[in-house]
Enzyme design. Structure first.
Site, PDB file in Angstrom:
ATOM      1  CE  LYS A  81      -3.960   2.045   2.472  1.00  0.00           C
ATOM      2  NZ  LYS A  81      -4.856   1.952   3.643  1.00  0.00           N
ATOM      3  CB  SER A 156      -8.349   3.632   2.586  1.00  0.00           C
ATOM      4  OG  SER A 156      -7.429   3.092   3.533  1.00  0.00           O
ATOM      5  CB  SER A 180      -8.376   0.768   5.449  1.00  0.00           C
ATOM      6  OG  SER A 180      -9.134   1.929   5.299  1.00  0.00           O
TER       7      SER A 180
HETATM    8  N1  GLN Z   1     -13.415   4.148   6.183  1.00  0.00           N
HETATM    9  C1  GLN Z   1     -12.707   4.516   7.349  1.00  0.00           C
HETATM   10  C2  GLN Z   1     -12.286   5.967   7.259  1.00  0.00           C
HETATM   11  O1  GLN Z   1     -12.436   6.546   6.238  1.00  0.00           O
HETATM   12  C3  GLN Z   1     -11.554   3.617   7.598  1.00  0.00           C
HETATM   13  C4  GLN Z   1     -10.349   3.954   6.807  1.00  0.00           C
HETATM   14  C5  GLN Z   1      -9.138   3.187   7.240  1.00  0.00           C
HETATM   15  O2  GLN Z   1      -9.231   2.154   7.903  1.00  0.00           O
HETATM   16  N2  GLN Z   1      -7.978   3.706   6.878  1.00  0.00           N
HETATM   17  O3  GLN Z   1     -11.788   6.506   8.190  1.00  0.00           O
END
Ligand code: GLN
Length: 499
Positions: A81, A156, A180
């Site tokens: 990532k 994400s 994410s």
């Molecule tokens: N969807 C969540 C957010 O936008 C989780 C994102 C994540 O785990 N990085 O904060």
């Protein structure tokens, strides 16, 4: 050996092929790079590939293998990532703010993979600064779901999930602040694990919400997740929240995850908590059907379902969306156009430079989070929002402590729906936030949690089974998933070829 075989293989199979000298690491990397070149334009899973750097690592791995120094990941390509800083690689975090930033050092996780002889296959696309649930907020454009390219990949860490789902990489890394890793794993039919907070070092992983962020692996099976964890986990003095615990073998419980296991019933004695709050309004029927079928498969293996309650869990999304933006607003203050990254090309004075740099360098979702976070931390609102959210966080953690007196793991859907269409939620951020209802509680409590494929819902899109365990129970959770994968083949399903 044919490219097709290589790009569908598990980590263990690849490692045996390398050990038996059926294939070299250089050939393996070339096979994956060819595949990325063929389909990445459609899927947008990778932000950066750098064949020269990957092949140099592959040649070094081949030399190690020739010397007989073969570990489980030596010579094997891993996609990372783009939140992990890697020396000599663009490390953009999906943002224009870091589009010109080349890593001057290696994140701890990257270090560990390098030391294991793994090959960096490329940096994957993601929501900008890991903020989002669909991988659409990237400055590099949305990631597409290989099961239906007009649907989102989840977020994400959508690029990493898609890389594994579409066989562009045999395994990948991600980060999970509120889901994410698990949510894109669910939406793409891959396996993803968020470890106990503190097990994987955050050093060199661009900070979003430091008290929630945790790196974790994506792979095609629970057994492969264990191989990844054996490399990623471990104490690192450079992260003050890294836990100094003796190293553990995450594969150790694959065969017998419970002490009372029998040959016929490998999950005999395992108590799976089913929270009544998890099955109610908001959960789509197609997702629920797949989850119920998975629970049947687990009980057939000997597990017992027990009713539990997590009464504070409905408050997890509101609490998370106060705490995460609060920490983000503080963490992202470092992107000021002075130290590194983007700087507005034209400005009148220092203040104007700050303002223009941040106005231009950040996208709308990141700005929304910074505004919310700054607001909830401001004088007069701190007690009403931030402090209140921290108290709710404690109650959520207490709920789990209570629940784990009656059960060993907790199973639920990973997401209330299958992957939505691209653009379906971009106009309604609150709708998107509500999608995180099943995943954020584990981050707020710091507990390990995973998603494994367990079927398909509407339009043939994947459904993920979410499993939360008690602190440091990753090996047991992986064992439960491994046993499930011994009697089902959802994790082996691959999307039709995307061109
Ligand atoms: N969807 C969540 C957010 O936008 C989780 C994102 C994540 O785990 N990085 O904060």
């Amino acid at each position: 050996m044919k490219d097709d075989y290589l790009t569908g293989a598990t980590l263990t199979e690849l490692s045996s092929a390398l050990a038996a000298k059926k294939i070299s690491s250089v050939e393996l990397i070339k096979a994956y790079l060819n595949r990325i070149a063929a389909v990445n334009q459609t899927l947008n899973a990778f932000i950066t590939v750098d064949p020269a750097q990957s092949l140099a690592q592959a040649r070094a791995a081949d030399a190690r293998i020739a010397r007989g120094e073969l570990g489980p990941l030596t010579g094997i390509p891993i996609a990372h990532k783009d939140i992990f800083v890697a020396r000599g690689w663009p490390s953009t975090c999906g943002s224009q703010m870091l589009a010109n930033f080349v890593g001057p050092y290696d994140a701890h996780v990257i270090d560990r993979f390098n030391a294991a002889g793994a090959v960096n296959l490329g940096k994957t696309n993601m929501d900008e600064f890991a903020m989002g649930s669909t991988s659409e907020s990237s400055w590099y454009g949305p990631v597409r779901n290989p099961w239906h390219t007009d649907h989102v990949a989840g977020g994400s860490s959508g690029g990493s999930a898609v890389a594994v789902a579409a066989s562009l990489a045999p395994a990948a890394t991600g980060s999970d602040t509120g889901g994410s890793v698990r949510q894109p794993a669910a939406l793409t039919g891959t396996c993803g694990l968020k470890p106990t907070y503190g097990v994987v070092s955050r050093y060199g992983m661009v900070a979003y919400a430091s008290s929630l962020d945790q790196g974790g692996p994506f792979a095609c099976s629970a057994a492969d997740l264990a191989v990844m964890m054996n490399v990623m986990a471990g104490f690192d003095a450079r992260d003050s929240t890294s836990l100094d615990r003796p190293p553990e073998d995450y594969s150790r419980s694959l065969g017998a995850p419970v002490a009372t296991a029998t040959a016929k019933q490998p999950l005999a004695g395992l108590r799976i908590g089913i929270a009544r709050e998890h099955f109610g309004p908001g959960l789509d029927a197609d997702v629920e059907a797949a989850i119920r079928a998975a629970l049947d498969a687990l009980t057939a293996l000997g597990a017992r379902l027990v009713d539990i309650s997590l009464p504070t869990s409905p408050m997890s999304v509101p609490a998370y969306y106060v705490i995460a933006p609060a920490e983000a607003s503080s963490n992202l203050s470092r992107f000021d156009g002075v130290r590194y990254g983007y700087r507005a090309p034209e400005y009148t004075d220092l203040r104007d430079m700050y303002c223009k740099t941040r106005a231009q360098g950040f996208g709308p979702e990141v700005k929304r989070r910074i505004l919310i976070g700054t607001y909830v931390l401001s004088h007069g609102y701190y007690d009403a929002y931030y402090l209140k959210a921290q108290k709710v966080r404690r109650l959520i953690a207490d709920d789990f402590t209570q629940a784990f007196k009656a059960c060993d793991v907790i199973a639920s859907p990973a997401a209330p729906t299958v992957a939505c269409r691209l653009g379906a939620m971009t106009a309604d951020p609150v709708q998107m936030y509500l999608n995180d209802i099943y995943t954020v509680p584990a981050n707020l409590a710091g507990l390990p949690a995973m998603s494994i494929p367990c079927g398909f819902g509407n339009r043939g899109l994947p459904v993920g089974l979410h499993v939360v365990g008690n602190y440091f129970s990753e090996a047991q959770m992986l064992g439960v998933a491994h046993q499930f994968q011994g009697v089902t083949d959802w994790h082996r399903k691959k999307p039709e070829e995307v061109a």
